[in-house]
Write a protein that holds these residues in place. Structure first.
Motif, short mmCIF file in Angstrom:
data_model
loop_
_atom_site.label_atom_id
_atom_site.label_comp_id
_atom_site.label_asym_id
_atom_site.label_seq_id
_atom_site.Cartn_x
_atom_site.Cartn_y
_atom_site.Cartn_z
N ARG A 165 5.89 10.86 -16.40
CA ARG A 165 4.75 11.23 -15.40
C ARG A 165 4.80 10.46 -14.34
O ARG A 165 5.15 9.29 -14.23
N GLY A 166 4.64 10.86 -13.01
CA GLY A 166 4.54 10.33 -11.74
C GLY A 166 3.22 10.60 -10.98
O GLY A 166 3.00 11.72 -11.00
N LEU A 167 2.61 9.68 -10.68
CA LEU A 167 1.22 9.69 -9.95
C LEU A 167 1.14 8.97 -8.73
O LEU A 167 1.49 7.87 -8.38
N ALA A 168 0.41 9.70 -7.74
CA ALA A 168 0.31 9.02 -6.25
C ALA A 168 -1.25 8.80 -6.52
O ALA A 168 -1.97 9.48 -6.91
N ILE A 169 -1.70 7.62 -6.13
CA ILE A 169 -3.07 6.85 -6.46
C ILE A 169 -3.80 6.87 -5.09
O ILE A 169 -3.18 6.00 -4.39
N GLY A 170 -5.00 7.17 -5.00
CA GLY A 170 -5.65 6.83 -3.75
C GLY A 170 -7.13 6.27 -4.34
O GLY A 170 -7.72 6.97 -5.17
N SER A 171 -7.79 5.18 -3.77
CA SER A 171 -8.82 4.76 -4.25
C SER A 171 -9.77 4.20 -3.00
O SER A 171 -9.05 3.56 -2.04
N ALA A 172 -11.04 4.38 -3.15
CA ALA A 172 -11.80 3.54 -2.05
C ALA A 172 -12.93 2.82 -2.88
O ALA A 172 -12.95 2.76 -3.80
N GLU A 173 -13.62 1.82 -1.86
CA GLU A 173 -14.80 1.00 -2.37
C GLU A 173 -15.79 1.45 -1.35
O GLU A 173 -15.63 0.92 -0.22
N PHE A 174 -16.93 1.74 -1.75
CA PHE A 174 -18.18 1.80 -1.20
C PHE A 174 -19.45 0.92 -1.41
O PHE A 174 -20.24 1.64 -2.48
N GLY A 175 -19.34 -0.40 -1.54
CA GLY A 175 -20.25 -1.27 -2.24
C GLY A 175 -20.06 -0.99 -3.77
O GLY A 175 -18.91 -1.47 -4.32
N SER A 176 -20.67 -0.70 -4.65
CA SER A 176 -20.63 -0.48 -6.20
C SER A 176 -19.88 0.81 -6.66
O SER A 176 -19.54 0.80 -7.71
N PHE A 177 -19.87 1.65 -5.46
CA PHE A 177 -19.08 2.89 -5.99
C PHE A 177 -17.66 3.14 -5.58
O PHE A 177 -17.42 2.67 -4.21
N SER A 178 -16.92 3.48 -6.50
CA SER A 178 -15.58 3.41 -6.23
C SER A 178 -14.89 4.78 -6.56
O SER A 178 -14.57 5.04 -7.84
N PRO A 179 -14.76 5.84 -5.62
CA PRO A 179 -13.90 6.92 -6.17
C PRO A 179 -12.62 6.80 -6.09
O PRO A 179 -11.98 5.74 -5.52
N HIS A 180 -11.86 7.88 -6.71
CA HIS A 180 -10.37 7.78 -6.87
C HIS A 180 -9.88 9.10 -6.96
O HIS A 180 -10.61 9.92 -7.61
N LEU A 181 -8.44 9.14 -6.55
CA LEU A 181 -8.09 10.52 -6.72
C LEU A 181 -6.71 10.35 -7.22
O LEU A 181 -5.83 9.40 -6.55
N ASN A 182 -6.09 10.97 -8.16
CA ASN A 182 -4.53 10.88 -8.45
C ASN A 182 -3.93 12.24 -8.51
O ASN A 182 -4.60 13.32 -9.07
#
Length: 442
Positions: A302-319
């Motif tokens: 498998r190969g994944l491109a990962i993006g994530s962010a941080e907004f205080g205690s909330f951390s969304p992510h996309l793979n």
């Protein structure tokens, strides 16, 4: 003895107990035992079916072809699904729970949430950091492409006799072999893993699953006559005029051993205090015995491109990524991957995780279900050969879980509890996959 050593010792003892309690493997492979479920009529060489007419002559070839095709279909679907489920046991996300930050001119770690379970976010472990632990995963398969595993009914077509008219002429071609099947398939796995931060932006890891697969099943075959036709009988039964000639098979088997070992590498391309980007690659090697239903039987990458962010205690992510299967069929069951979710630091010691996880197969499955039986004589009609739909085995799952960590997220133990629930009916699926994990960072 330090805390890390104590933890690792307890983990190994737990896995050792798991293996000792498991039933030993039999001389016959579990896949072969499963095949015996669809062998009827006693022993007649390599034939799946021993069938006689009223005179005692063998008519095994009347249904052998159709029975063989179904046998291969069900066994392949089951073994592939088990292998895929074992392969999907999560290798822990390699996020350290901290990111470096300059405070008053000093580089200090800043605590994040403990990170996702089945998916990934961008931060890496950090140079010289270790993550050790084990995941325990439990599955009980309930459905095959949306059809309950305890109520599978197959109708097998009589061979179209050479030199005769269309199917149904002569009349004996209307006889059907019906098989009712109930299956109970369970998988339990203990996955040992280790991840190490080679640099501040590069992690490597390995996971070794120890898998136990248990299969029990019941198959009841019945010759369904048509009109006044002479009834066929199974090879180990005397000829009879009873129209409800039946044969029942029961199997129970299990196997335990090493599953498909996974290796992975993660590269953080950019990390700031608010967002990050990374690449992940992992390979699963065919170390699990396919004949014992312990692995895929081929390599997978498998190969994944990962993006994530941080907004205080909330951390969304996309793979987003691609899965490659090393098998002969070009693109067969290769898939596009798309995962979306978040992790939320509820309190300094508790992280809540929610994810939508999907695999979208690129090509049609090579395992085609038997087509509908079309009769033209003595009148036009159709009979459904199999309740299993002919569809691609896409996977869409929802994951929800928690990580419990010490207040100081830089080092220490973590307890993971997660449930994975199917949102579609592709392949063989459990109603829920439970995962319990233990980690130690230092």
């Amino acid at each position: 003895m330090n805390g890390a050593t104590c933890y690792w010792t307890r983990t190994l003892l737990s896995v050792g107990a798991f293996c000792l309690l498991a039933a030993p493997m039999t001389a016959q492979g579990l896949r072969d035992q499963f095949a015996e479920l669809f062998r009827f009529g006693g022993s007649c060489g390599d034939q799946l079916l021993c069938l006689n007419d009223a005179s005692g002559a063998s008519v095994a070839n009347a249904f052998t072809s159709a029975l063989s095709e179904n046998n291969e279909l069900v066994i392949t679907l089951v073994s592939s699904a088990i292998g895929a489920s074992v392969a999907n046991i999560p290798v822990p996300a390699t996020s350290s729970g901290t990111v470096p930050e300059f405070v008053a001119g000093r580089l200090v770690p800043r605590s994040l949430s403990a990170g996702p379970i089945y998916t990934e976010r961008a931060p890496t472990m950090g140079r010289g950091r270790f993550l050790l632990g084990s995941y325990f995963t439990f599955l009980n398969f309930d459905e095959l492409r949306g059809v309950p595993m305890d109520n599978l009914v197959f109708n097998f077509q009589h061979v179209d006799l050479p030199g005769s008219g269309p199917l149904g002429d002569p009349e004996q071609e209307n006889i059907i072999l019906q098989v009712r099947t109930a299956l109970d398939i369970r998988v339990a796995a203990a996955s040992l893993f280790a991840t190490y931060g080679l640099t501040s932006w590069l992690d490597i890891g390995v996971a070794v699953p120890i898998v136990r697969t248990s299969v029990s099943g019941r198959a009841e075959a019945q010759v369904v006559p048509f009109g006044a036709n002479t009834v066929y009988t199974f090879g180990n039964q005397p000829p009879s005029d009873d129209p409800k000639i039946q044969q029942t098979n029961v199997i129970n088997g299990s196997s335990t051993g090493i599953g498909d070992i996974a290796g992975r590498i993660k590269i953080n391309l950019h990390q700031s205090t608010t967002w990050g980007v990374a690449l992940l690659g992992d390979v699963r090697f065919p170390t699990g015995k396919e004949e014992e239903l312990l692995g895929l039987g081929h390599s997978q990458a498998r190969g994944l491109a990962i993006g994530s962010a941080e907004f205080g205690s909330f951390s969304p992510h996309l793979n987003l990524g691609y899965r490659y299967d090393d098998r002969e069929e070009t693109l067969q069951n290769h898939a596009l991957l798309a995962n979306l979710g978040f992790d939320l630091l509820v309190t300094p010691g508790v992280t809540m995780i929610a994810d939508a996880i999907s695999e979208w197969n690129i090509d049609q499955s090579s395992q085609q279900v038997p087509p509908t039986i079309q009769y033209e004589e003595p009148f036009t009609r159709t009979i459904v050969a199999s309740p299993i739909p002919d569809s691609r085995d896409h996977r869409v799952d929802a994951s929800f879980g928690f990580k419990f960590t010490p207040r100081a997220a830089v080092s220490g133990g973590t307890v993971i509890l997660s449930a994975l629930v199917p949102m579609n009916s592709g392949g063989i699926r459990p109603s829920v996959t439970w995962t319990l994990g233990l980690e130690y960072k230092f």
